[in-house]
Design a protein around this motif. Structure first.
Motif, short mmCIF file in Angstrom:
data_model
loop_
_atom_site.label_atom_id
_atom_site.label_comp_id
_atom_site.label_asym_id
_atom_site.label_seq_id
_atom_site.Cartn_x
_atom_site.Cartn_y
_atom_site.Cartn_z
N HIS A 228 -15.80 38.03 21.17
CA HIS A 228 -17.13 37.47 21.46
C HIS A 228 -17.96 37.32 20.18
O HIS A 228 -18.68 36.32 20.01
N ALA A 229 -17.85 38.29 19.28
CA ALA A 229 -18.59 38.20 18.01
C ALA A 229 -18.17 36.93 17.26
O ALA A 229 -19.01 36.17 16.75
N ALA A 230 -16.86 36.69 17.23
CA ALA A 230 -16.36 35.49 16.55
C ALA A 230 -16.85 34.24 17.28
O ALA A 230 -17.26 33.25 16.64
N ASN A 231 -16.84 34.26 18.62
CA ASN A 231 -17.31 33.10 19.38
C ASN A 231 -18.75 32.74 19.04
O ASN A 231 -19.11 31.57 18.92
N LEU A 232 -19.60 33.77 18.88
CA LEU A 232 -21.01 33.49 18.55
C LEU A 232 -21.11 32.78 17.20
O LEU A 232 -21.86 31.82 17.04
N LEU A 233 -20.32 33.27 16.23
CA LEU A 233 -20.36 32.63 14.89
C LEU A 233 -19.80 31.21 14.97
O LEU A 233 -20.37 30.27 14.42
N LEU A 234 -18.67 31.06 15.66
CA LEU A 234 -18.02 29.74 15.75
C LEU A 234 -18.98 28.73 16.40
O LEU A 234 -19.14 27.60 15.92
N SER A 235 -19.64 29.15 17.47
CA SER A 235 -20.60 28.25 18.14
C SER A 235 -21.70 27.82 17.18
O SER A 235 -22.11 26.66 17.17
N GLY A 236 -22.16 28.76 16.38
CA GLY A 236 -23.23 28.46 15.41
C GLY A 236 -22.81 27.39 14.41
O GLY A 236 -23.65 26.65 13.89
N TRP A 237 -21.52 27.31 14.13
CA TRP A 237 -21.02 26.31 13.18
C TRP A 237 -20.52 25.05 13.89
O TRP A 237 -19.93 24.17 13.26
N GLY A 238 -20.66 25.01 15.22
CA GLY A 238 -20.18 23.85 15.98
C GLY A 238 -18.67 23.86 16.18
O GLY A 238 -18.06 22.82 16.46
N ALA B 190 -9.48 41.44 16.15
CA ALA B 190 -9.74 40.36 17.12
C ALA B 190 -10.69 39.34 16.50
O ALA B 190 -10.46 38.12 16.58
N ALA B 191 -11.77 39.82 15.87
CA ALA B 191 -12.76 38.89 15.30
C ALA B 191 -12.12 38.07 14.18
O ALA B 191 -12.29 36.84 14.11
N ALA B 192 -11.37 38.73 13.29
CA ALA B 192 -10.75 38.03 12.16
C ALA B 192 -9.76 36.99 12.67
O ALA B 192 -9.70 35.85 12.16
N THR B 193 -8.98 37.35 13.69
CA THR B 193 -8.00 36.41 14.25
C THR B 193 -8.71 35.20 14.83
O THR B 193 -8.34 34.05 14.59
N ALA B 194 -9.76 35.45 15.61
CA ALA B 194 -10.49 34.36 16.26
C ALA B 194 -11.08 33.41 15.23
O ALA B 194 -11.08 32.18 15.41
N LEU B 195 -11.59 33.94 14.12
CA LEU B 195 -12.21 33.10 13.09
C LEU B 195 -11.14 32.36 12.29
O LEU B 195 -11.25 31.15 12.05
N ALA B 196 -10.10 33.08 11.87
CA ALA B 196 -9.06 32.46 11.03
C ALA B 196 -8.35 31.35 11.79
O ALA B 196 -7.96 30.33 11.21
N PRO C 247 -24.30 37.90 38.62
CA PRO C 247 -24.99 37.53 37.39
C PRO C 247 -24.28 36.39 36.67
O PRO C 247 -23.05 36.34 36.67
N PRO C 248 -25.03 35.47 36.08
CA PRO C 248 -24.37 34.41 35.33
C PRO C 248 -23.77 34.96 34.05
O PRO C 248 -24.36 35.82 33.41
N VAL C 249 -22.60 34.48 33.70
CA VAL C 249 -21.89 34.97 32.51
C VAL C 249 -21.26 33.73 31.89
O VAL C 249 -20.92 32.79 32.62
N PRO C 250 -21.00 33.55 30.64
CA PRO C 250 -21.18 34.55 29.63
C PRO C 250 -22.18 34.16 28.56
O PRO C 250 -22.30 34.92 27.60
N ALA C 251 -22.87 33.02 28.64
CA ALA C 251 -23.62 32.48 27.51
C ALA C 251 -24.13 33.55 26.53
O ALA C 251 -23.65 33.66 25.42
N GLY C 252 -25.10 34.37 26.94
CA GLY C 252 -25.63 35.36 25.99
C GLY C 252 -24.89 36.68 26.05
O GLY C 252 -24.91 37.46 25.12
N LEU C 253 -24.18 36.93 27.15
CA LEU C 253 -23.54 38.22 27.40
C LEU C 253 -24.49 39.36 27.07
O LEU C 253 -24.28 40.14 26.18
#
Ligand SMILES: Cc1cc2nc3c(=O)[nH]c(=O)nc-3n(C[C@H](O)[C@H](O)[C@H](O)COP(=O)(O)OP(=O)(O)OC[C@H]3O[C@@H](n4cnc5c(N)ncnc54)[C@H](O)[C@@H]3O)c2cc1C
Length: 515
Positions: free
Chosen positions: A473-483, A44-50, A509-515
């Motif tokens: 979600h792991a990929a989303n955190l990295l992607l956000s960091g790179w804009g 999932a992470a590799a797909t999201a990043l690629a 509860p508010p979701v998902p910014a930091g999860l």
């Protein structure tokens, strides 16, 4: 085909994708990420990043993708090639993020077949079933209870409604604050749940987490109940792969390669060294530089890799990882029999109170390869599971076979054309009191993230769906960091749907910014 377009529960929750640029090639420098582990979380992470143009290298220690949900080829004594795996997996309809991954290569989910029912059998011979139940809570639970031979109306009246309330009012992490200190067994006893129904409705759930109820957090049990039963209107039935599971994961690897990722099988990562501008990853003895690392590992492998990477993370994070525990071993025994099981045996039968047996599946009912073998051989491919095993492997294996002969007596007359056994101890244990110390997806340093079914994420997900969700979600955190733009997530409702808002403890509860 199975599962509808993207689920049928109108109350499912869509968490929008974090905004950003659509492609890493628009950046001044294209980021490089190494994903360690080719199970569901790593895929999932590799797909999201690629998909966002990140240069991805996916490393998997074994010769196949899919990890614990994967499969490989073995040879029977007569020379026939057959598929073997870690065993039967139920793909529930509320596994939205896992399904989103599978849809990348199978848009109509044609490789999943619906299982029309799965009976639950107890030691007294009573059978509960899930066929044709309404899908929407509370009608699903009421209809189940009304026709259950193990759960009488008197039992329903005896239930302690106050003690049972947390089951109907689940939210994450509030439920963990409320219940994580207690084990599932104590919780069930407080509910005054009838012992026989406990075996079926609860132990089946608890043991599917590979833990006996006295070693499983009551909060984890409640979240599971919400995800599968009281919080979702997707129904209790599930799908199974029509093909050996490698048929699901290999195409995702091929797609990654087509997106420009490097997919390396039989390649273990030995250590990760942080540096001033990224990481050096030791891949099969060679040093590879990366801007980011996704550790998508099972618990023992994560502990091992972090121990071998002494400069990685903070002391507190390293202690948390070292403290992760695995559930007791499980055993999967697959038999190729020279006679068929009776025609009315279901694809999957769950059992309670028939230790060490937890379930029996008949593979030719759904898996094309097994069906072809069974037809040729005039036999059956049968798989037995034992979870949370406390006895030695050989003894467990022999007792499993005895149980098979008891439950499906026709198998006692069958000869074995071949058999393979899997015995492992690598599933995460969700012991009472451990939730708030579990490492989360966001790592302790920029560019370092975790994914996997043992990783904390504050959403109502479990097992394969937790693996997929933490991967995205792991990929989303990295992607956000790179804009860069991320990917949407979908979950079952974030609060129990049966409890009126005025009875609830706190706000949604508010979701998902930091999860
Ligand atoms: C018998 C059984 C039945 C199950 N049934 C169900 C079910 O019915 N429904 C359900 O939802 N879930 C089920 N599960 C759970 C499900 O299999 C897991 O939740 C899921 O597969 C976990 O995926 P993951 O990516 O987190 O971890 P894994 O699949 O464990 O992936 C981790 C990967 O990392 C690799 N690796 C390890 N070390 C290294 C290294 N140093 N370098 C490179 N790679 C490395 C491993 O080989 C592995 O492929 C079942 C599990 C088992 C064992």
């Amino acid at each position: 085909m199975s599962g509808g377009a993207e689920g049928r529960d109108r109350r499912r929750v869509r968490h929008p994708a974090p905004a950003g640029l659509p492609d890493a090639r628009l950046l001044s420098r294209r980021p490089r990420a190494v994903v360690v582990g080719g199970g569901i979380a790593g895929l999932a992470a590799a797909t999201a990043l690629a998909e966002r143009g990140v240069a991805v290298e996916l490393c998997e220690r074994q010769g196949h993708l899919g990890g614990r949900a994967g499969s490989w080829t073995e040879t029977l004594p007569d020379g026939t090639s057959v598929s073997m795996g870690r065993g039967f997996h139920a793909f529930f309809r509320q596994y939205y993020n896992l399904r989103a991954l599978l849809r990348r290569t199978d848009p109509g989910l044609r490789l999943l077949a619906p299982v029309p029912d799965y009976p639950l059998l107890d030691a007294a011979g009573r059978v509960d079933t899930f066929r044709a139940l309404p899908r929407t809570p509370p009608w699903n639970a009421l209809a189940f209870a009304a026709r259950s031979p193990t759960f009488t109306p008197r039992d329903l009246l005896r239930l302690d409604a106050r003690a049972a309330l947390p089951l109907a009012d689940v939210s994450v992490p509030a439920t963990y604050r409320r219940l994580d200190h207690m084990d599932a067994e104590e919780f069930l006893a407080r509910l005054r749940f009838p012992a026989a129904a406990r075996h079926l409705a609860f132990e089946v759930f608890s043991r599917s987490f590979f833990a006996p109820p006295d070693r499983l957090s009551a909060a984890e049990l409640a979240v599971m109940f919400h995800l599968y039963f009281l919080g979702s209107a997707e129904g209790l039935l599930f799908d199974v792969p029509r093909v050996p599971p490698s048929g699901l994961w290999t195409p995702l690897g091929d797609r990654l390669a087509a997106l420009g990722a490097r997919v390396r099988l039989r390649t273990a990562v030995g250590a990760v060294r942080p540096g001033p501008d990224g990481f050096t990853v030791e891949i099969g003895g060679e040093d590879v530089r990366a801007d980011a690392v996704v550790l998508a590992l099972d618990v023992p492998a994560l502990r091992e890799l972090v121990a071998a990477s002494p400069a990685l993370g903070t002391p507190r994070w390293r202690r948390r990882i070292a403290a992760l525990r695995t559930a007791p071993p499980f055993l999967v025994r697959r038999l190729w029999l020279d006679r068929p099981v009776a025609a009315d045996r279901p694809a999957f039968l769950a059992t309670g109170g028939l230790a060490p047996l937890d379930n029996i599946s008949v593979l030719e009912r759904y898996d094309r390869d097994a069906a072809a073998w069974a037809l040729r051989a005039g036999g059956s491919v049968v798989e037995l599971h034992a979870y949370a095993v406390s006895a030695p492997r050989e003894e467990t294996s022999a007792r499993l076979l005895g149980r098979l002969h008891e439950v499906y007596p026709e198998t006692a007359r069958a000869g074995e054309v071949g058999e393979f056994t899997e015995w492992h101890e690598d599933c995460p244990l969700f012991a009472p009191g451990t939730f708030f110390d579990r490492p989360a997806v966001a790592g302790p340093a920029p560019g370092l993230v975790l994914a996997g079914d043992g990783v904390r994420i504050d959403l109502p997900v479990a097992l394969m769906e937790r693996a997929a969700t933490t991967g995205w979600h792991a990929a989303n955190l990295l992607l956000s960091g790179w804009g860069l733009a991320g990917h949407p997530l979908t979950t079952v409702p974030l609060r129990g749907r049966l409890v009126p808002a005025r009875w609830r403890g706190g706000a949604v509860p508010p979701v998902p910014a930091g999860l």
